[in-house]
Motif scaffolding. Sequence first.
Motif, PDB file in Angstrom:
ATOM      1  N   ASN A 156      13.286   0.951   0.713  1.00 27.63           N
ATOM      2  CA  ASN A 156      13.186  -0.388   0.147  1.00 27.63           C
ATOM      3  C   ASN A 156      11.804  -0.610  -0.489  1.00 27.63           C
ATOM      4  O   ASN A 156      10.872   0.173  -0.296  1.00 27.63           O
ATOM      5  N   LYS A 157      11.680  -1.702  -1.227  1.00 23.43           N
ATOM      6  CA  LYS A 157      10.441  -1.991  -1.962  1.00 23.43           C
ATOM      7  C   LYS A 157       9.257  -2.221  -1.015  1.00 23.43           C
ATOM      8  O   LYS A 157       8.138  -1.820  -1.320  1.00 23.43           O
ATOM      9  N   LYS A 158       9.514  -2.846   0.125  1.00 15.14           N
ATOM     10  CA  LYS A 158       8.425  -3.102   1.076  1.00 15.14           C
ATOM     11  C   LYS A 158       7.822  -1.792   1.577  1.00 15.14           C
ATOM     12  O   LYS A 158       6.605  -1.642   1.671  1.00 15.14           O
ATOM     13  N   ARG A 159       8.675  -0.818   1.877  1.00 10.92           N
ATOM     14  CA  ARG A 159       8.194   0.488   2.328  1.00 10.92           C
ATOM     15  C   ARG A 159       7.408   1.184   1.212  1.00 10.92           C
ATOM     16  O   ARG A 159       6.350   1.758   1.451  1.00 10.92           O
ATOM     17  N   THR A 160       7.923   1.134  -0.009  1.00 11.64           N
ATOM     18  CA  THR A 160       7.238   1.752  -1.144  1.00 11.64           C
ATOM     19  C   THR A 160       5.847   1.150  -1.308  1.00 11.64           C
ATOM     20  O   THR A 160       4.860   1.871  -1.464  1.00 11.64           O
ATOM     21  N   TRP A 161       5.756  -0.177  -1.273  1.00 11.17           N
ATOM     22  CA  TRP A 161       4.459  -0.846  -1.431  1.00 11.17           C
ATOM     23  C   TRP A 161       3.520  -0.553  -0.262  1.00 11.17           C
ATOM     24  O   TRP A 161       2.318  -0.376  -0.451  1.00 11.17           O
ATOM     25  N   THR A 162       4.052  -0.479   0.954  1.00 11.69           N
ATOM     26  CA  THR A 162       3.216  -0.169   2.109  1.00 11.69           C
ATOM     27  C   THR A 162       2.638   1.236   1.997  1.00 11.69           C
ATOM     28  O   THR A 162       1.443   1.453   2.228  1.00 11.69           O
ATOM     29  N   LYS A 163       3.467   2.203   1.626  1.00 10.03           N
ATOM     30  CA  LYS A 163       2.985   3.567   1.428  1.00 10.03           C
ATOM     31  C   LYS A 163       1.942   3.613   0.320  1.00 10.03           C
ATOM     32  O   LYS A 163       0.909   4.277   0.448  1.00 10.03           O
ATOM     33  N   ALA A 164       2.212   2.906  -0.758  1.00 11.62           N
ATOM     34  CA  ALA A 164       1.275   2.893  -1.889  1.00 11.62           C
ATOM     35  C   ALA A 164      -0.064   2.285  -1.487  1.00 11.62           C
ATOM     36  O   ALA A 164      -1.125   2.807  -1.840  1.00 11.62           O
ATOM     37  N   LEU A 165      -0.035   1.193  -0.747  1.00 10.77           N
ATOM     38  CA  LEU A 165      -1.274   0.524  -0.342  1.00 10.77           C
ATOM     39  C   LEU A 165      -2.102   1.362   0.635  1.00 10.77           C
ATOM     40  O   LEU A 165      -3.328   1.429   0.511  1.00 10.77           O
ATOM     41  N   THR A 166      -1.449   2.004   1.594  1.00  4.18           N
ATOM     42  CA  THR A 166      -2.211   2.836   2.526  1.00  4.18           C
ATOM     43  C   THR A 166      -2.801   4.045   1.817  1.00  4.18           C
ATOM     44  O   THR A 166      -3.940   4.435   2.077  1.00  4.18           O
ATOM     45  N   TRP A 167      -2.043   4.642   0.906  1.00  2.00           N
ATOM     46  CA  TRP A 167      -2.539   5.787   0.138  1.00  2.00           C
ATOM     47  C   TRP A 167      -3.707   5.371  -0.742  1.00  2.00           C
ATOM     48  O   TRP A 167      -4.725   6.066  -0.825  1.00  2.00           O
ATOM     49  N   GLN A 168      -3.589   4.241  -1.407  1.00  2.00           N
ATOM     50  CA  GLN A 168      -4.656   3.785  -2.304  1.00  2.00           C
ATOM     51  C   GLN A 168      -5.903   3.374  -1.532  1.00  2.00           C
ATOM     52  O   GLN A 168      -7.017   3.543  -2.013  1.00  2.00           O
ATOM     53  N   THR A 169      -5.735   2.840  -0.331  1.00  2.00           N
ATOM     54  CA  THR A 169      -6.896   2.491   0.486  1.00  2.00           C
ATOM     55  C   THR A 169      -7.694   3.738   0.833  1.00  2.00           C
ATOM     56  O   THR A 169      -8.927   3.760   0.714  1.00  2.00           O
ATOM     57  N   LEU A 170      -7.003   4.772   1.237  1.00  4.25           N
ATOM     58  CA  LEU A 170      -7.675   6.041   1.517  1.00  4.25           C
ATOM     59  C   LEU A 170      -8.351   6.572   0.255  1.00  4.25           C
ATOM     60  O   LEU A 170      -9.507   6.981   0.282  1.00  4.25           O
ATOM     61  N   GLY A 171      -7.631   6.541  -0.858  1.00  5.80           N
ATOM     62  CA  GLY A 171      -8.197   6.995  -2.119  1.00  5.80           C
ATOM     63  C   GLY A 171      -9.403   6.170  -2.544  1.00  5.80           C
ATOM     64  O   GLY A 171     -10.378   6.706  -3.079  1.00  5.80           O
ATOM     65  N   LEU A 172      -9.354   4.872  -2.320  1.00  2.86           N
ATOM     66  CA  LEU A 172     -10.467   3.988  -2.674  1.00  2.86           C
ATOM     67  C   LEU A 172     -11.733   4.376  -1.914  1.00  2.86           C
ATOM     68  O   LEU A 172     -12.821   4.427  -2.486  1.00  2.86           O
ATOM     69  N   LEU A 173     -11.577   4.644  -0.632  1.00  2.00           N
ATOM     70  CA  LEU A 173     -12.740   5.041   0.168  1.00  2.00           C
ATOM     71  C   LEU A 173     -13.339   6.361  -0.322  1.00  2.00           C
ATOM     72  O   LEU A 173     -14.557   6.477  -0.480  1.00  2.00           O
ATOM     73  N   VAL A 174     -12.491   7.319  -0.589  1.00  2.00           N
ATOM     74  CA  VAL A 174     -12.975   8.615  -1.073  1.00  2.00           C
ATOM     75  C   VAL A 174     -13.612   8.472  -2.455  1.00  2.00           C
ATOM     76  O   VAL A 174     -14.700   8.992  -2.716  1.00  2.00           O
ATOM     77  N   MET A 175     -12.940   7.736  -3.357  1.00  2.00           N
ATOM     78  CA  MET A 175     -13.474   7.548  -4.712  1.00  2.00           C
ATOM     79  C   MET A 175     -14.798   6.807  -4.698  1.00  2.00           C
ATOM     80  O   MET A 175     -15.698   7.131  -5.478  1.00  2.00           O
TER      81      MET A 175
END
Length: 75
Positions: free
Chosen positions: A3-22
């Motif tokens: 579902n869309k909620k799961r997609t957005w949750t996965k995207a947000l957690t991935w981007q948070t990790l990426g944001l810290l590294v970047m």
Amino acid sequence: MENKKRTWTKALTWQTLGLLVMTFVNYLYLGNLNQGIGLSLLLSGLGLLTYVVHERLWARVRWGMGNPSAPADSR
């Protein structure tokens, strides 16, 4: 299909990790924390949107998914 909620949750957690590294890499490269944060936020926002669009488009593609009722050797 997820579902869309799961997609957005996965995207947000991935981007948070990426944001810290970047942010860390950009700070090392630019030598300025504020510029590093700004560039990282811009790239993370763009990455988040493109990831969600990519995931939602691939969710419509049946190729490679197999047929759950078909025998295993026909996949």
